[in-house]
Design a protein around this motif. Structure first.
Motif, mmCIF file in Angstrom:
data_model
loop_
_atom_site.group_PDB
_atom_site.id
_atom_site.type_symbol
_atom_site.label_atom_id
_atom_site.label_comp_id
_atom_site.label_asym_id
_atom_site.label_seq_id
_atom_site.Cartn_x
_atom_site.Cartn_y
_atom_site.Cartn_z
ATOM 1 N N GLU A 51 40.646 -41.392 21.482
ATOM 2 C CA GLU A 51 40.153 -42.435 20.575
ATOM 3 C C GLU A 51 41.169 -42.809 19.499
ATOM 4 O O GLU A 51 41.615 -41.973 18.734
ATOM 5 N N ASP B 75 34.556 -48.009 21.098
ATOM 6 C CA ASP B 75 35.640 -47.060 20.849
ATOM 7 C C ASP B 75 36.820 -47.549 21.674
ATOM 8 O O ASP B 75 36.644 -47.919 22.834
ATOM 9 N N LYS C 86 25.976 -41.914 17.525
ATOM 10 C CA LYS C 86 26.757 -42.773 16.622
ATOM 11 C C LYS C 86 26.149 -42.847 15.219
ATOM 12 O O LYS C 86 25.044 -42.359 14.980
ATOM 13 N N GLY D 187 37.363 -46.673 16.218
ATOM 14 C CA GLY D 187 35.905 -46.693 16.355
ATOM 15 C C GLY D 187 35.390 -47.859 15.538
ATOM 16 O O GLY D 187 35.808 -48.046 14.398
#
Ligand code: 4AD
Ligand code: MG
Length: 433
Positions: A356, A347, A329, A359
């Motif tokens: 996704e 997420d 990350k 985020g």
């Protein structure tokens, strides 16, 4: 006396009256002394019925020879007709051709994606694109209303930036008066400055990633909505994301039902998007994947698209995965004090395997730890001096997230490839038109 000008979406207000519609010829059929002209005016589609004996032989023949996408105005009586798409048809008494169109390249037959993408400026007139972009519009309106009602300030971030936000591998570098600048990957760092100034803000604008991937969910230019909130922790961030997504889906169901039906969307799947969303940690998600026969996931890695599909398919609501390893990350994420190898991040994976959508994270608010992260990520300290000031002068816990607008629209519409969800898509292999 001339008749009032109406739009197709508002025909119900003119039932039994004579009105004028202005638009383009979408489709034409008929036989003998009768034409059915499907007119589109941008707000919808309306069948216009033309009898030779009503309009006269000359106009009847002119209308009969019109090509697809000719522009025209038609005047006639608005009649309720349950069988007509939209519920109303127009019984034409007169018409004026504004400009004829010959040989419009996009016909009702099937065309290849490349053919269509090359003619995107015309493809946008087709029904499916009409529906998708009306949903996009409703999504943006809903998001703005949601944040406005909650006291967020709309705060716009710059597009030219001196530094990276989301890693250095996807930066577009541009020449900027003898020095280099980067197109922004995310408005977040500026959003954090905004949160310290206004408490709660959101940015909404284009973002850029030099993604060397040709997947159905990557664009090089896409729109991102990014709220940022002072005095917020990871839980607050998750709750905000949950409230926002349920609100957007319910608004679109209310305002764009015709469009969703036209797209063949299973509305029951959208109606199921209710709070609370399931939440699992990265560790829990890893266990599911390791035990899954179709997954080749290695614990410690980031999830790939197939992994996200497996995870989200287990639920009928978006799935929130929290506490990823810090190594996969971004530098600005705060570490979990209970396990410093994990980030206080989330997420949000959409339903039906779309992957996704969002985020987000709590941000590192301690200046010394933030400096360590900047060094670990090999980022130049000087470029982040202004960002560090946010920690020097009254730092507070804060967090936010980014929603990929095209991914959200694609998910709601049930459209596989997000390039259909932005008017003029930019990908690794295409920049025209
Ligand atoms: O997960 P990402 O990289 O997060 C950020 O940029 C944070 N700075 C956001 C924040 O916390 N304020 O990107 C956020 C979202 C993704 O979840 C995805 O929906 C979308 O942006 N996204 C893309 N959409 C289309 N094409 C791409 N290449 C995308 N990359 C990310
Ligand atoms: Mg991400």
């Amino acid at each position: 006396m001339s008749s009032p000008i109406a739009t197709i979406e508002r025909l119900a207000d003119f039932r039994g009256e004579t009105v004028t519609l202005r638009g383009w010829l979408h489709h034409k059929s008929g036989k003998g002394k009768l034409h059915f002209l499907v007119l589109r005016d941008g707000t919808g589609y309306c069948q216009c019925v033309v009898f030779k004996k009503t309009v006269g032989a000359e106009l009847f023949d002119e209308l009969g020879s019109l090509g697809q996408e000719s522009s025209l105005t038609v005047t006639g009586l608005v009649k309720e007709d349950a069988r007509a798409p939209g519920g109303y048809e127009l019984q034409v008494t007169s018409a004026t051709i504004v400009s004829p169109s010959e040989g419009f390249p996009i016909t009702p037959k099937e065309h290849g994606q490349d053919f269509l993408l090359s003619r995107r400026h015309l493809w946008l007139r087709s029904k499916r694109q009409w529906a998708i972009h009306r949903v996009r519009d409703a999504v943006i309106t809903s998001l703005r209303r949601f944040f406005d009602e909650r006291g967020f300030v709309c705060f716009d971030a710059p597009m030219f930036t001196p530094n990276a936000c989301e890693g250095t591998s996807t930066l577009f570098e541009v020449e900027y008066f003898g020095r280099s600048a980067f197109l922004t990957q995310s408005g977040q760092l500026y959003g954090e400055a905004g949160a310290m100034a206004f408490g709660k803000i959101y940015t909404l604008g284009p973002t850029f990633r030099a993604e060397k991937s040709k997947t159905r969910r990557h664009l090089t230019e896409f729109w991102m909505l990014e709220p940022e909130v002072a005095f917020a922790d990871l839980d607050d961030v998750c709750e905000l994301a949950e409230d926002m997504l349920t609100r957007v889906v319910s608004d679109v169901l209310e305002r764009r039902r015709v469009e969703l039906e036209l797209l063949g969307r299973d509305l029951s799947k959208l109606e199921a998007i209710q709070k609370p969303f399931p939440r699992i940690t990265y560790e829990e998600a890893s266990k599911i994947l390791v035990e899954h026969p179709d997954s080749d996931f290695t614990p410690g890695d980031d999830f790939g698209a197939p992994d996200e599909t497996i995870l989200s398919n287990a639920y009928d609501r978006p799935l929130m995965v929290t506490h990823y390893p810090v190594d996969v990350k971004a530098f600005y994420m705060k570490r979990d004090s209970a396990d410093p190898t994990k980030a206080l991040c989330v997420d949000v994976l959409g339903t039906e395997g779309v992957g996704e959508l969002i985020g987000g994270s709590q941000r590192e608010d301690d200046i010394d730890l933030l400096l360590e992260r900047i060094d670990e990520h090999g980022l130049p300290r000087e470029a982040f001096e202004w960002y560090l000031d946010l920690r020097r002068y009254g730092s507070v816990p804060h967090g936010g997230f980014g929603l990929g607008l095209e991914r959200c629209v694609g998910w709601i519409c049930g459209v596989q490839h997000i390039r259909e969800c932005i008017p003029f898509p930019r990908t690794m292999v295409r920049m025209e038109p």
